[in-house]
Design a protein around this motif. Structure first.
Motif, short mmCIF file in Angstrom:
data_model
loop_
_atom_site.label_atom_id
_atom_site.label_comp_id
_atom_site.label_asym_id
_atom_site.label_seq_id
_atom_site.Cartn_x
_atom_site.Cartn_y
_atom_site.Cartn_z
N GLY A 144 -2.30 15.34 19.84
CA GLY A 144 -0.93 15.67 20.21
C GLY A 144 0.04 14.50 20.19
O GLY A 144 1.23 14.68 20.40
N ARG A 145 -0.46 13.29 19.96
CA ARG A 145 0.46 12.15 19.85
C ARG A 145 1.29 12.28 18.58
O ARG A 145 0.99 13.07 17.69
CB ARG A 145 -0.32 10.83 19.84
N ARG A 146 2.29 11.44 18.49
CA ARG A 146 3.22 11.48 17.36
C ARG A 146 2.51 11.18 16.04
O ARG A 146 1.86 10.16 15.89
CB ARG A 146 4.33 10.46 17.61
N GLU A 147 2.68 12.10 15.09
CA GLU A 147 2.19 11.85 13.74
C GLU A 147 3.25 11.08 12.98
O GLU A 147 4.43 11.14 13.32
CB GLU A 147 1.84 13.17 13.05
N ARG A 148 2.82 10.34 11.97
CA ARG A 148 3.74 9.44 11.29
C ARG A 148 3.58 9.56 9.79
O ARG A 148 2.54 9.94 9.28
CB ARG A 148 3.42 8.00 11.70
N SER A 149 4.64 9.17 9.09
CA SER A 149 4.59 9.05 7.64
C SER A 149 5.62 8.03 7.21
O SER A 149 6.52 7.68 7.97
CB SER A 149 4.86 10.40 6.96
N GLY A 150 5.48 7.54 6.02
CA GLY A 150 6.44 6.58 5.50
C GLY A 150 6.21 6.34 4.02
O GLY A 150 5.24 6.83 3.44
N VAL A 151 7.11 5.59 3.43
CA VAL A 151 6.99 5.23 2.02
C VAL A 151 6.80 3.73 1.91
O VAL A 151 7.16 2.97 2.81
CB VAL A 151 8.24 5.67 1.21
N PHE A 152 6.22 3.31 0.80
CA PHE A 152 6.05 1.88 0.55
C PHE A 152 6.42 1.57 -0.89
O PHE A 152 6.30 2.42 -1.78
CB PHE A 152 4.62 1.40 0.88
N ASP A 153 6.92 0.38 -1.09
CA ASP A 153 7.27 -0.15 -2.40
C ASP A 153 7.05 -1.65 -2.32
O ASP A 153 7.90 -2.39 -1.82
CB ASP A 153 8.72 0.18 -2.76
N LEU A 154 5.88 -2.08 -2.75
CA LEU A 154 5.47 -3.48 -2.62
C LEU A 154 5.15 -4.06 -4.00
O LEU A 154 4.73 -3.34 -4.90
CB LEU A 154 4.22 -3.58 -1.74
N SER A 155 5.32 -5.36 -4.13
CA SER A 155 4.90 -6.02 -5.36
C SER A 155 4.45 -7.44 -5.03
O SER A 155 4.90 -8.04 -4.04
CB SER A 155 6.02 -6.03 -6.41
N VAL A 156 3.55 -7.94 -5.86
CA VAL A 156 3.09 -9.33 -5.75
C VAL A 156 3.07 -9.92 -7.15
O VAL A 156 2.80 -9.22 -8.12
CB VAL A 156 1.69 -9.45 -5.09
N PRO A 157 3.35 -11.21 -7.26
CA PRO A 157 3.31 -11.85 -8.58
C PRO A 157 1.87 -12.17 -8.98
O PRO A 157 0.99 -12.33 -8.14
CB PRO A 157 4.12 -13.12 -8.37
N TYR A 158 1.66 -12.27 -10.29
CA TYR A 158 0.39 -12.76 -10.81
C TYR A 158 0.68 -13.54 -12.09
O TYR A 158 1.72 -13.35 -12.73
CB TYR A 158 -0.62 -11.62 -11.04
N ALA A 159 -0.23 -14.40 -12.46
CA ALA A 159 -0.07 -15.21 -13.68
C ALA A 159 -0.48 -14.37 -14.87
O ALA A 159 -1.65 -14.02 -15.02
CB ALA A 159 -0.93 -16.46 -13.59
#
Length: 188
Positions: A144-159
């Motif tokens: 019964g606790r609060r359910e959650r949702s969200g979006v993500f947009d992440l990036s990391v550099p690589y060689a």
């Protein structure tokens, strides 16, 4: 007739030899978790992640400048990507939080306090040297606790000149970053 058979036989043998060549396998190198993050749950089940078709394939895909995904059948992930990403998320969140975290199926008798479902829209390295992950996460709670949702947009550099090893290291880093993002924004 014999003159025709010899080149055909040689071509067939070369084809068979090429088929027998083992592909190169690349394991994801997970960075060490050095931070801590409190979460609101003592136990969390990480559901099997949902990946786009290209990201769930064994071939390592790279998005070129035109947006086309390029793969090489001789360059493969060492583990099934969906399984590996689910395990990485569970391990990272457990290390960050100190909570009991495991991928599905839940291995313990007592049910988890929360379930985490992660659905990726993109999970790909591009030719410009960025590994990007976008998508949504959902945290379901049975008590019964609060359910959650969200979006993500992440990036990391690589060689880019680092080849598949650099891409594998970047995937490990992006999943570590995503784990921290979800712990901070979805599990608190």
């Amino acid at each position: 007739m014999m003159g025709i058979l010899k080149p055909a036989l040689a071509a067939g043998l070369m084809l068979l030899a090429a088929c027998g060549a083992s592909p190169d396998l690349y394991a994801v190198t997970a960075p060490e978790v050095a931070q801590t993050q409190r979460i609101a749950f003592r136990s969390v089940e990480v559901r099997d992640v949902s990946l786009p078709a290209y990201a769930s394939a064994n071939e390592i895909a790279v998005q070129d400048e035109t947006g086309k995904l390029v793969t090489d059948a001789a360059v493969l992930w060492a583990d099934a990507p969906a399984r590996a990403v689910s395990l990485e998320l569970a391990r990272n969140i457990a290390a960050l939080s100190g909570a009991r975290v495991a991928p599905e199926p839940w291995p313990f008798e007592a049910f988890p306090d929360a379930r985490l479902d992660v659905r990726f829209e993109t999970l790909v390295a591009n030719a410009a040297g960025q590994f990007r992950a976008t998508g949504q996460y959902f945290v379901s709670v049975a008590d019964g606790r609060r359910e959650r949702s969200g979006v993500f947009d992440l990036s990391v550099p690589y060689a880019v000149d680092g080849g598949p090893q650099a891409i594998a290291a970047a995937r490990g880093q992006i999943i570590a970053d995503l784990s921290l993002f979800i712990a901070r924004n979805g599990l608190r």
